[in-house]
Design a protein around this motif. Structure first.
Motif, PDB file in Angstrom:
ATOM      1  N   SER A 149     -82.032 -10.697 -11.115  1.00 12.83           N
ATOM      2  CA  SER A 149     -81.929  -9.246 -11.186  1.00 12.83           C
ATOM      3  C   SER A 149     -81.803  -8.724  -9.758  1.00 12.83           C
ATOM      4  CB  SER A 149     -83.194  -8.693 -11.844  1.00 12.83           C
ATOM      5  OG  SER A 149     -83.218  -7.289 -11.722  1.00 12.83           O
ATOM      6  N   VAL A 150     -80.757  -7.946  -9.514  1.00  9.70           N
ATOM      7  CA  VAL A 150     -80.548  -7.403  -8.168  1.00  9.70           C
ATOM      8  C   VAL A 150     -80.569  -5.882  -8.239  1.00  9.70           C
ATOM      9  CG1 VAL A 150     -79.057  -7.360  -6.128  1.00  9.70           C
ATOM     10  CG2 VAL A 150     -79.113  -9.404  -7.573  1.00  9.70           C
ATOM     11  N   GLU A 151     -81.412  -5.280  -7.387  1.00 10.06           N
ATOM     12  CA  GLU A 151     -81.501  -3.821  -7.302  1.00 10.06           C
ATOM     13  C   GLU A 151     -81.069  -3.389  -5.923  1.00 10.06           C
ATOM     14  OE1 GLU A 151     -85.198  -1.801  -8.362  1.00 10.06           O
ATOM     15  OE2 GLU A 151     -85.686  -3.586  -9.543  1.00 10.06           O
ATOM     16  N   VAL A 152     -80.246  -2.341  -5.871  1.00  8.81           N
ATOM     17  CA  VAL A 152     -79.815  -1.784  -4.592  1.00  8.81           C
ATOM     18  C   VAL A 152     -80.414  -0.386  -4.467  1.00  8.81           C
ATOM     19  CG1 VAL A 152     -77.836  -1.125  -3.148  1.00  8.81           C
ATOM     20  CG2 VAL A 152     -77.636  -3.058  -4.745  1.00  8.81           C
ATOM     21  N   ARG A 153     -81.079  -0.156  -3.334  1.00  5.65           N
ATOM     22  CA  ARG A 153     -81.625   1.168  -3.032  1.00  5.65           C
ATOM     23  C   ARG A 153     -81.117   1.577  -1.656  1.00  5.65           C
ATOM     24  NH1 ARG A 153     -85.786  -1.645  -5.424  1.00  5.65           N
ATOM     25  NH2 ARG A 153     -86.468  -2.495  -3.451  1.00  5.65           N
ATOM     26  N   ALA A 154     -80.992   2.879  -1.444  1.00  7.55           N
ATOM     27  CA  ALA A 154     -80.566   3.349  -0.126  1.00  7.55           C
ATOM     28  C   ALA A 154     -81.207   4.697   0.139  1.00  7.55           C
ATOM     29  CB  ALA A 154     -79.046   3.472  -0.072  1.00  7.55           C
ATOM     30  N   GLY A 155     -81.327   5.011   1.413  1.00 11.11           N
ATOM     31  CA  GLY A 155     -81.915   6.297   1.760  1.00 11.11           C
ATOM     32  C   GLY A 155     -81.769   6.624   3.222  1.00 11.11           C
ATOM     33  N   ASP A 156     -82.097   7.848   3.511  1.00 10.75           N
ATOM     34  CA  ASP A 156     -82.037   8.377   4.868  1.00 10.75           C
ATOM     35  C   ASP A 156     -83.227   7.840   5.653  1.00 10.75           C
ATOM     36  OD1 ASP A 156     -82.204   9.974   7.167  1.00 10.75           O
ATOM     37  OD2 ASP A 156     -81.381  11.719   6.125  1.00 10.75           O
ATOM     38  N   MET A 157     -82.948   7.274   6.816  1.00  9.57           N
ATOM     39  CA  MET A 157     -84.012   6.718   7.663  1.00  9.57           C
ATOM     40  C   MET A 157     -85.030   7.788   8.063  1.00  9.57           C
ATOM     41  SD  MET A 157     -83.402   3.473   8.718  1.00  9.57           S
ATOM     42  CE  MET A 157     -83.585   3.294  10.478  1.00  9.57           C
ATOM     43  N   LYS A 158     -84.572   9.021   8.268  1.00 11.50           N
ATOM     44  CA  LYS A 158     -85.457  10.077   8.761  1.00 11.50           C
ATOM     45  C   LYS A 158     -86.488  10.490   7.719  1.00 11.50           C
ATOM     46  CE  LYS A 158     -81.704  12.436  10.109  1.00 11.50           C
ATOM     47  NZ  LYS A 158     -80.717  11.319  10.068  1.00 11.50           N
ATOM     48  N   THR A 159     -86.074  10.539   6.443  1.00  8.52           N
ATOM     49  CA  THR A 159     -87.009  10.955   5.386  1.00  8.52           C
ATOM     50  C   THR A 159     -87.756   9.763   4.793  1.00  8.52           C
ATOM     51  OG1 THR A 159     -85.370  10.713   3.636  1.00  8.52           O
ATOM     52  CG2 THR A 159     -85.482  12.871   4.726  1.00  8.52           C
ATOM     53  N   GLY A 160     -87.128   8.581   4.889  1.00  9.70           N
ATOM     54  CA  GLY A 160     -87.752   7.388   4.309  1.00  9.70           C
ATOM     55  C   GLY A 160     -87.658   7.363   2.789  1.00  9.70           C
ATOM     56  N   GLN A 161     -86.974   8.348   2.224  1.00 12.96           N
ATOM     57  CA  GLN A 161     -86.802   8.492   0.776  1.00 12.96           C
ATOM     58  C   GLN A 161     -85.726   7.514   0.309  1.00 12.96           C
ATOM     59  OE1 GLN A 161     -89.140  10.775  -0.296  1.00 12.96           O
ATOM     60  NE2 GLN A 161     -88.353  10.434  -2.345  1.00 12.96           N
ATOM     61  N   MET A 162     -86.123   6.505  -0.517  1.00 16.27           N
ATOM     62  CA  MET A 162     -85.149   5.531  -1.011  1.00 16.27           C
ATOM     63  C   MET A 162     -84.782   5.877  -2.450  1.00 16.27           C
ATOM     64  SD  MET A 162     -84.633   3.463   1.542  1.00 16.27           S
ATOM     65  CE  MET A 162     -84.051   1.846   1.071  1.00 16.27           C
ATOM     66  N   GLU A 163     -83.494   5.839  -2.757  1.00 13.13           N
ATOM     67  CA  GLU A 163     -83.034   6.133  -4.118  1.00 13.13           C
ATOM     68  C   GLU A 163     -82.293   4.933  -4.689  1.00 13.13           C
ATOM     69  OE1 GLU A 163     -81.180  10.082  -4.954  1.00 13.13           O
ATOM     70  OE2 GLU A 163     -81.296  10.228  -2.760  1.00 13.13           O
ATOM     71  N   ALA A 164     -82.391   4.781  -6.015  1.00 10.85           N
ATOM     72  CA  ALA A 164     -81.688   3.691  -6.699  1.00 10.85           C
ATOM     73  C   ALA A 164     -80.192   3.946  -6.628  1.00 10.85           C
ATOM     74  CB  ALA A 164     -82.138   3.618  -8.147  1.00 10.85           C
ATOM     75  N   ILE A 165     -79.435   2.914  -6.291  1.00 11.80           N
ATOM     76  CA  ILE A 165     -77.974   2.999  -6.247  1.00 11.80           C
ATOM     77  C   ILE A 165     -77.403   2.298  -7.475  1.00 11.80           C
ATOM     78  CG2 ILE A 165     -75.889   2.325  -4.969  1.00 11.80           C
ATOM     79  CD1 ILE A 165     -77.632   4.475  -3.555  1.00 11.80           C
ATOM     80  N   THR A 166     -77.850   1.065  -7.705  1.00 13.58           N
ATOM     81  CA  THR A 166     -77.396   0.310  -8.869  1.00 13.58           C
ATOM     82  C   THR A 166     -78.309  -0.888  -9.082  1.00 13.58           C
ATOM     83  OG1 THR A 166     -75.465  -0.700  -9.947  1.00 13.58           O
ATOM     84  CG2 THR A 166     -75.773  -1.204  -7.627  1.00 13.58           C
TER      85      THR A 166
END
Length: 149
Positions: free
Chosen positions: A83-100
């Motif tokens: 199972s592979v999860e990709v998350r990404a987010g803005d370094m400044k906020t540290g908020q990571m969101e699911a991509i796929t």
């Protein structure tokens, strides 16, 4: 080790014509993380057999911190379902969101490309057990659908 996380910054070299990270690049990252997880588990060279459906929930922007987490979800006699999860987010906020997220199947092979048996993986944590059951149910459904053709 049944899990591995790759982390990096989305660079300008990865963008498409719309200025977002290219979907093909994300697919390459998914394959690389899955490969690392499978190879580490099998302790030998592994090849990709299939990649489950990938739906992008949102684009990845240049400069985003990207995390690609690959976890062993289920093992067959020669296959590893990862199972592979990709998350990404803005370094400044540290908020990571699911991509796929998706499931990638790998097999360990010998120098002639023949599939080799892999050590079976036994999930222990509630999260791992749920993931294993989910992937197994999905596999059973896919096999049932194939046998009706």
């Amino acid at each position: 080790m049944s899990s591995i996380t790759l982390r990096f910054l989305a660079e300008p070299s990865t963008i498409n014509f719309g200025g977002k990270v290219h979907g093909g690049t994300v697919m390459k990252w998914i394959d690389e993380a899955g490969y690392a997880c499978a190879t580490r588990w099998a302790k030998r060279y592994c090849v990709t057999v299939s990649v489950g459906s990938i739906r992008f929930q949102r684009p990845i922007m240049i400069g985003d911190l990207v995390e690609v987490q690959a976890r062993l979800a289920y093992t067959g006699s020669t296959s590893m379902n990862i199972s592979v999860e990709v998350r990404a987010g803005d370094m400044k906020t540290g908020q990571m969101e699911a991509i796929t997220e998706c499931v990638v199947v790998f097999v360990a092979v010998d120098p002639n490309g023949k599939a080799l048996p892999v050590e079976s993986w036994l999930p222990e944590t509630p999260g791992d057990i749920a993931l294993a059951q989910n992937v197994k149910a999905h596999l059973d459904l896919a096999r049932a659908a194939q046998s009706h053709h």
